[in-house]
Design an enzyme around this catalytic site. Structure first.
Site, short mmCIF file in Angstrom:
data_model
loop_
_atom_site.label_atom_id
_atom_site.label_comp_id
_atom_site.label_asym_id
_atom_site.label_seq_id
_atom_site.Cartn_x
_atom_site.Cartn_y
_atom_site.Cartn_z
N HIS A 169 0.83 -1.22 0.00
CA HIS A 169 0.00 0.00 0.00
C HIS A 169 0.86 1.26 0.00
CE1 HIS A 169 -3.30 -2.74 1.24
NE2 HIS A 169 -2.37 -3.26 2.04
N LYS A 296 15.89 21.23 -8.87
CA LYS A 296 15.29 20.03 -9.47
C LYS A 296 16.23 19.23 -10.35
CE LYS A 296 11.48 20.76 -11.63
NZ LYS A 296 10.37 19.83 -11.73
N GLU A 303 10.30 8.50 -16.95
CA GLU A 303 8.96 9.05 -17.19
C GLU A 303 8.50 8.77 -18.61
OE1 GLU A 303 8.50 12.91 -14.27
OE2 GLU A 303 9.86 13.06 -15.95
#
Ligand code: ARG
Length: 345
Positions: A169, A296, A303
């Site tokens: 989970h 970043k 991706e």
């Protein structure tokens, strides 16, 4: 389309191959709409390979002369070097890879080129070409999947003692070895490779001999052609042989599962390298940055891999839907099998 009188040695346009029913040339719009040469030319090697195997058999069966076969071989060698050199002139007027190569062959060697098509139709020819082409691609994919598994095993071996939280989970559950985590993906890619090999068996079957849909009265030796092409057998029903693309659908299904595994691994890399997790670093050369947010480092590569999965799964839906409404036997719809299949590969 050329309006000049048909030359006797050369098939310049498609209408010349058709009957007297046609009183006007095809409209340019329809020509562009129905042609496939600018994408199906990628199967040129399979097309030549299939044609040579067919011609060899025609000659062995004395349906064409040994001299015709020799001319066809010579012509195809010339065409091969022209395509490889980039000097082959692909013509939209000639619709697809099959007609382009056959017309060039006839221009080079004359009537022997026309006899190549004896006992054959583009319907069984294209089904054969797609299968031959896909078989080659499956073999390459098989090799890549092996390399991928070996790389993951290497990473696993180096990281047996590295402990990370195992999740259920996405909640921290129990500690696991990073090596153990990597080996989970080895299992997935191993099954993917097995699926590819299984699909290969059904891809590697020869439809040639089905002709347009109902077979041919020429005494073809289909087993001989299958053997020459390294195929495992011949299709048993001509209507099925020219029309079903289930092998392409099956391949795309196996590819979709493989991409789902690539996507899951990518998703984990993306999560692990986010500041919130901070489990891994991805080398700078595999990441991108941002000028206005200098903190970043973006995982563009995983991706994109996750994103490309959508394309492949989409092609599975496209191909399976392409098939569902088609009556037997060949329909032009099947020309739409190529772009999704090529893009999946
Ligand atoms: N370009 C066609 C295809 O990809 C080849 C077969 C055409 N056959 C025909 N009867 N029009 O499916």
């Amino acid at each position: 389309m050329s309006t000049s009188a048909p030359s006797h040695n050369q098939l310049d346009t498609k209408a010349e191959a058709w009957s007297a029913l046609f009183s006007e040339p095809m409209s340019d719009l329809v020509k562009r709409y129905t042609s496939s040469v600018f994408f199906d030319k990628r199967m040129w090697q399979a097309d030549i390979q299939g044609s040579l195997a067919h011609a060899e058999m025609l000659s062995a069966q004395k349906i064409i002369g040994a001299d015709d076969f020799a001319s066809i071989q010579k012509g195809m060698a010339q065409i091969t070097s022209e395509i490889e050199a980039g000097s082959f002139e692909w013509k939209l007027d000639l619709e697809d890879v099959h007609l382009n190569i056959e017309a060039r062959l006839t221009a080079l060697v004359g009537d022997a080129g026309k006899r190549l098509h004896t006992g054959r139709s583009r319907n069984d020819q294209v089904a054969t070409d797609v299968r031959l082409w896909l078989r080659g691609e499956i073999d390459l994919i098989e090799g890549l999947l092996k390399e991928l598994q070996l790389s993951l095993v290497e990473v696993a071996a180096k990281n047996v003692d590295v402990i990370l939280p195992g999740f259920t989970h996405l909640q921290v559950a129990q500690p696991v070895s990073f090596g153990h985590h990597m080996l989970a993906y080895v299992e997935m890619f191993k099954r993917d490779a097995e699926r590819m090999l299984d699909v290969r068996k059904r891809v590697n079957v020869l439809p040639l001999g089905s002709a347009a849909l109902a077979g041919t009265t020429y005494p073809l030796d289909r087993e001989r052609v299958a053997k020459t092409l390294g195929m495992e057998g011949v299709s048993q029903n001509s209507l099925d042989g020219v029309s079903d693309r289930d092998f392409a659908i099956e391949f795309t299904a196996a590819a979709s599962l493989c991409m789902v595994h690539v996507s899951r691994l990518s998703e984990e890399l993306i999560i692990w390298m986010s500041q919130n997790f901070g489990f891994i670093k991805i080398a700078d050369r595999f990441t991108t940055g941002s000028s206005i947010m200098p903190q970043k480092k973006n995982p563009d590569v995983p991706e994109l891999a996750r994103g490309k999965t959508g394309r492949v799964v989409g092609h599975l839906m496209g191909l399976i839907t392409l098939m569902k409404g088609q009556p037997l036997a060949y329909n032009k719809d099947n020309q739409e099998d190529k772009e999704p299949l090529f893009d999946t590969v």
